[in-house]
Scaffold this active site. Structure first.
Site, short mmCIF file in Angstrom:
data_model
loop_
_atom_site.label_atom_id
_atom_site.label_comp_id
_atom_site.label_asym_id
_atom_site.label_seq_id
_atom_site.Cartn_x
_atom_site.Cartn_y
_atom_site.Cartn_z
CB THR A 63 -0.93 0.00 1.22
OG1 THR A 63 -1.68 -1.22 1.23
CG2 THR A 63 -1.89 1.18 1.17
CD GLU A 118 -3.19 -8.52 9.30
OE1 GLU A 118 -2.73 -9.21 10.23
OE2 GLU A 118 -3.16 -7.28 9.29
CE LYS A 156 -4.69 -1.56 0.61
NZ LYS A 156 -5.23 -2.86 1.02
CG ASN A 176 -8.10 -0.71 3.44
OD1 ASN A 176 -8.93 -1.59 3.22
ND2 ASN A 176 -6.82 -0.97 3.48
N PRO A 209 -19.71 -4.08 16.79
CG PRO A 209 -21.22 -3.00 18.20
CD PRO A 209 -21.10 -4.19 17.29
CB CYS A 253 -4.96 -2.41 6.22
SG CYS A 253 -3.98 -3.68 5.40
CG ASP A 279 -4.30 1.64 4.28
OD1 ASP A 279 -3.06 1.73 4.49
OD2 ASP A 279 -4.80 0.68 3.69
#
EC number: 1.1.1.22
Length: 402
Positions: A118, A145, A204, A208, A252, A260, A264
């Protein structure tokens, strides 16, 4: 086709395994332990599909410490090295990516370099200018992941960058790489998008950040519900049955975390610079507010305890269920807030043998002992092995999933 992959994290290794079904793949890493594991059919990361494929499938894959030899022979080089967020400069640290680019170009005059790490918006353009070549393109990854190979086998979309004025070879390699990903996938009719590098970089970061927005939204809803003693579960269900909203990514938590989303969202905010915005900044702020709120709630529960010794037990540091990653885990920030109030912390994390030397918490990896010592057990995601001490548990996990 000979393909070299720089980096054996969940992005690089999942791609390496995927492409080695039909191509000759060499994984490059700097850690001998990772190289040895891969060459012995073992995964250095926790991913059920990667573990199965390395053990059971006929793959043309090997790992090496000799980067130059791997890059010299490759037709395509995939770069999947870390780009951690540097809070000092408010930008991704891209030095590892740049180091690989420089090394590949020094030994290989024909390979196209595909960056999977990224990166900031505008990075590909910057690298092309810096190294005076159009052989650098970008293909964003959309992987979870612990489910990285699965997400490569069943992708939501495939995106590869290419510019109108690129050379015929680079254009052909961009299309070839997209076809490699599509042909290796088990899912049919996967959308393939070829677009400019800056647009692909933006996809990207904005994708995210939208996921972070959803997390922040439902966390703020949950904060309101808990504060007003309302049933958060029923409110979220009532909202999520609307097809426009959906019954997903709505559970929650203590805040978004992992590798990430935190970096990000911050990078996208930095990319805005002088461009007007309020929402992106609010997402980052909301996540910090949520973690502070969770810490405050834990302290309030502790105050109700009659025991003279107040001990908070933290059940797992991992960000998600079935993960092996603690990076940027929201619970770690909650722990820091609690420690600033001189609250004793014990941690149950069977994936750790010891804590960092400066950490004042205590690691207790005997689960029964952990349960006995803790006045309150705090967990981002609930696990059934806490069922016998459910009355001690504080969690905002409503649906029992990530």
């Amino acid at each position: 086709m000979k393909i070299a992959v720089a980096g054996s994290g969940y992005v690089g290794l999942s791609l390496g395994v995927l492409l080695s079904l039909q191509n000759e793949v060499t994984i490059v890493d700097i850690l001998p332990s990772k190289v040895d594991k891969i060459n012995n059919g073992l995964s250095p990361i926790q991913d059920e599909y990667i573990e199965y494929y390395l053990k059971s499938k006929q793959l043309s894959i090997k790992a090496t410490l000799d980067s130059k030899a791997a890059y010299k022979e490759a037709e395509l080089v995939i770069i999947a090295t870390p780009t951690n967020y540097n809070s000092r400069i408010n930008y991704f640290d891209t030095q590892h990516v740049e180091t690989v680019i420089k090394e590949v170009l020094s030994v290989n005059s024909h390979a196209t370099l595909i960056i999977k790490s990224t990166i900031p918006i505008g990075f590909i353009t910057e690298m092309r200018q810096k190294f005076q070549t159009d052989r650098i393109i970008f293909s964003p990854e959309f992987l979870r992941e612990s489910k990285a190979l699965y997400d490569n086998l069943y992708p939501s979309r495939i995106i590869v960058s290419c510019e109108e004025n690129d050379s015929p070879k680079v254009k052909a390699d961009a299309e070839k790489f997209a076809l490699l990903l599509k042909s290796a996938a088990k899912k049919n009719n996967v959308p393939v998008l070829i677009m400019g590098a800056s647009e692909a970089e933006a996809v990207k970061l904005f994708a995210n950040t939208y996921l972070a927005l959803r997390v922040a939204y439902f966390n703020e809803l949950d904060t309101y519900a808990e504060s007003r003693k309302l049933n958060s579960h029923m409110i979220i269900q009532g909202i999520s049955y609307d097809d426009r909203i959906g019954m997903h990514y709505n559970n929650p938590s203590f805040g978004y975390g992992g590798y990430c989303l935190p970096k990000d969202t911050k990078q996208l905010l930095a990319n805005y610079n002088n461009i007007p915005q309020t929402l992106i900044e609010a997402i980052v702020s909301s996540n910090n507010v949520r973690k502070s709120y969770i810490a405050k709630q834990i302290i309030n529960v502790l105050k109700e305890q009659e025991s003279p010794v107040k001990v908070v037990g933290v059940y797992r540091l991992i960000m998600k269920s079935n993960s092996d990653n603690f990076r940027e885990s929201a619970i770690k920030d909650v722990i820091d807030i609690l420690k600033s109030k001189d609250i004793k912390i014990i941690i149950y994390e069977p994936m750790l043998n010891k804590l960092e030397s400066e950490d004042q918490s205590v690691l207790v990896n005997d689960l029964e002992n952990f349960k006995k010592q803790a006045n309150i057990i705090v967990t981002n995601r609930y696990d059934n092995e806490l069922q016998d001490v459910k009355n001690k548990v504080y969690s905002r996990d409503i649906f029992g999933r990530d």
